[in-house]
Design a protein around this motif. Structure first.
Motif, PDB file in Angstrom:
ATOM      1  N   VAL A  78       0.851  -1.195   0.000  1.00 40.51           N
ATOM      2  CA  VAL A  78       0.000   0.000   0.000  1.00 40.51           C
ATOM      3  C   VAL A  78       0.883   1.240   0.000  1.00 40.51           C
ATOM      4  O   VAL A  78       1.782   1.365   0.841  1.00 40.51           O
ATOM      5  CB  VAL A  78      -0.938   0.013   1.223  1.00 40.51           C
ATOM      6  N   VAL A  79       0.624   2.164  -0.948  1.00 40.48           N
ATOM      7  CA  VAL A  79       1.458   3.361  -1.103  1.00 40.48           C
ATOM      8  C   VAL A  79       0.575   4.610  -1.105  1.00 40.48           C
ATOM      9  O   VAL A  79       0.116   5.057  -2.160  1.00 40.48           O
ATOM     10  CB  VAL A  79       2.286   3.307  -2.406  1.00 40.48           C
ATOM     11  N   PRO A  80       0.298   5.207   0.069  1.00 43.28           N
ATOM     12  CA  PRO A  80      -0.377   6.508   0.090  1.00 43.28           C
ATOM     13  C   PRO A  80       0.591   7.587  -0.391  1.00 43.28           C
ATOM     14  O   PRO A  80       1.785   7.545  -0.074  1.00 43.28           O
ATOM     15  CB  PRO A  80      -0.735   6.706   1.571  1.00 43.28           C
ATOM     16  N   GLU A  81       0.084   8.550  -1.142  1.00 43.09           N
ATOM     17  CA  GLU A  81       0.980   9.580  -1.678  1.00 43.09           C
ATOM     18  C   GLU A  81       0.224  10.870  -1.954  1.00 43.09           C
ATOM     19  O   GLU A  81      -1.008  10.896  -2.038  1.00 43.09           O
ATOM     20  CB  GLU A  81       1.658   9.082  -2.960  1.00 43.09           C
ATOM     21  N   TRP A  82       1.002  11.938  -2.081  1.00 36.28           N
ATOM     22  CA  TRP A  82       0.506  13.250  -2.514  1.00 36.28           C
ATOM     23  C   TRP A  82       1.490  13.677  -3.589  1.00 36.28           C
ATOM     24  O   TRP A  82       2.485  14.327  -3.317  1.00 36.28           O
ATOM     25  CB  TRP A  82       0.492  14.228  -1.337  1.00 36.28           C
ATOM     26  N   ASN A  83       1.218  13.270  -4.814  1.00 38.33           N
ATOM     27  CA  ASN A  83       2.257  13.281  -5.825  1.00 38.33           C
ATOM     28  C   ASN A  83       1.752  13.831  -7.155  1.00 38.33           C
ATOM     29  O   ASN A  83       0.768  13.339  -7.707  1.00 38.33           O
ATOM     30  CB  ASN A  83       2.785  11.848  -6.013  1.00 38.33           C
TER      31      ASN A  83
END
Length: 214
Positions: free
Chosen positions: A109-114
């Motif tokens: 799982v990779v949460p991001e703000w990208n």
């Protein structure tokens, strides 16, 4: 909670004004009955280092720096007989983190703000094949490209879910064929005509995930 739904998400910066620092964390609320009745237990994981642009913006705009609340670790979590791990945004670019998970997890799982969805898109696609697992990429609605990527054999089998944009928050439902993935990886020879792409060179499935023919 009575519906048995667990929630995993990145959270906003947690400020420590006494130290002039912030921490960047993933929070997971797991539903469990390990104490005899249903409860939610919270797991928190710190991002170890800021991305380059992240460190610059924190310093230039607010004069603060990112500092983990606790020693950053990347453990493998087993919940509901699903093995998964978390990486926060730029941590996905760390090849050592990715390599350490190969064969040991079902889901990353990779949460991001990208904003750089093109670079991360190719990275997510490569990671699904490299570690041969489902990759759950969770970006914000503005930049988009949130998806669940599988190491599927055919192109149309690889994006289980992929969404972008919209005026309001919403959700979609996708099914992860975890038991099928484990059975495929447990075969002595990965069949070329199977549901998934053959496992990469040097791949070894962990004993805890290995399945055996009935």
């Amino acid at each position: 909670m009575h519906r048995g739904i667990s929630l995993l998400a990145g959270v906003e910066y947690i400020h420590d004004n006494s130290k002039n620092t912030v921490s960047n964390q993933i929070w997971a609320s797991f539903v469990t009955d390990c104490i005899g009745f249903p409860v939610s237990m919270i797991y928190r994981q710190d991002k170890g280092r800021p991305a380059l642009h992240e460190a610059e913006e924190l310093h230039n705009k607010a004069g603060i720096q990112l500092q983990p609340e606790s020693k950053p670790t990347k453990p493998i979590v087993n919940h509901g007989d699903v093995y998964f791990a978390f990486l926060m945004c730029s941590e996905l670019t760390n090849i050592d983190f990715r390599a350490s998970l190969r064969g040991k997890i079902d889901v990353l799982v990779v949460p991001e703000w990208n904003q750089d969805t093109e670079t991360f898109g190719t990275l997510v696609e490569a990671t699904a094949v490299d570690i041969h697992a489902f990759i759950v990429q969770c970006n914000n609605r503005l930049y988009g490209d949130s998806r669940v990527r599988a190491p599927g054999k055919e192109p149309w089998m690889r994006d289980v879910v992929r969404v972008k944009g919209g005026d309001e928050d919403y959700y979609v439902i996708g099914t992860l064929e975890i038991h099928n993935l484990r059975a495929f990886q447990s075969s002595y020879v990965s069949k070329a005509d199977g549901q998934f792409k053959p496992v990469p060179d040097g791949f070894e499935i962990s004993d805890s995930r290995k399945t055996y023919p009935m």
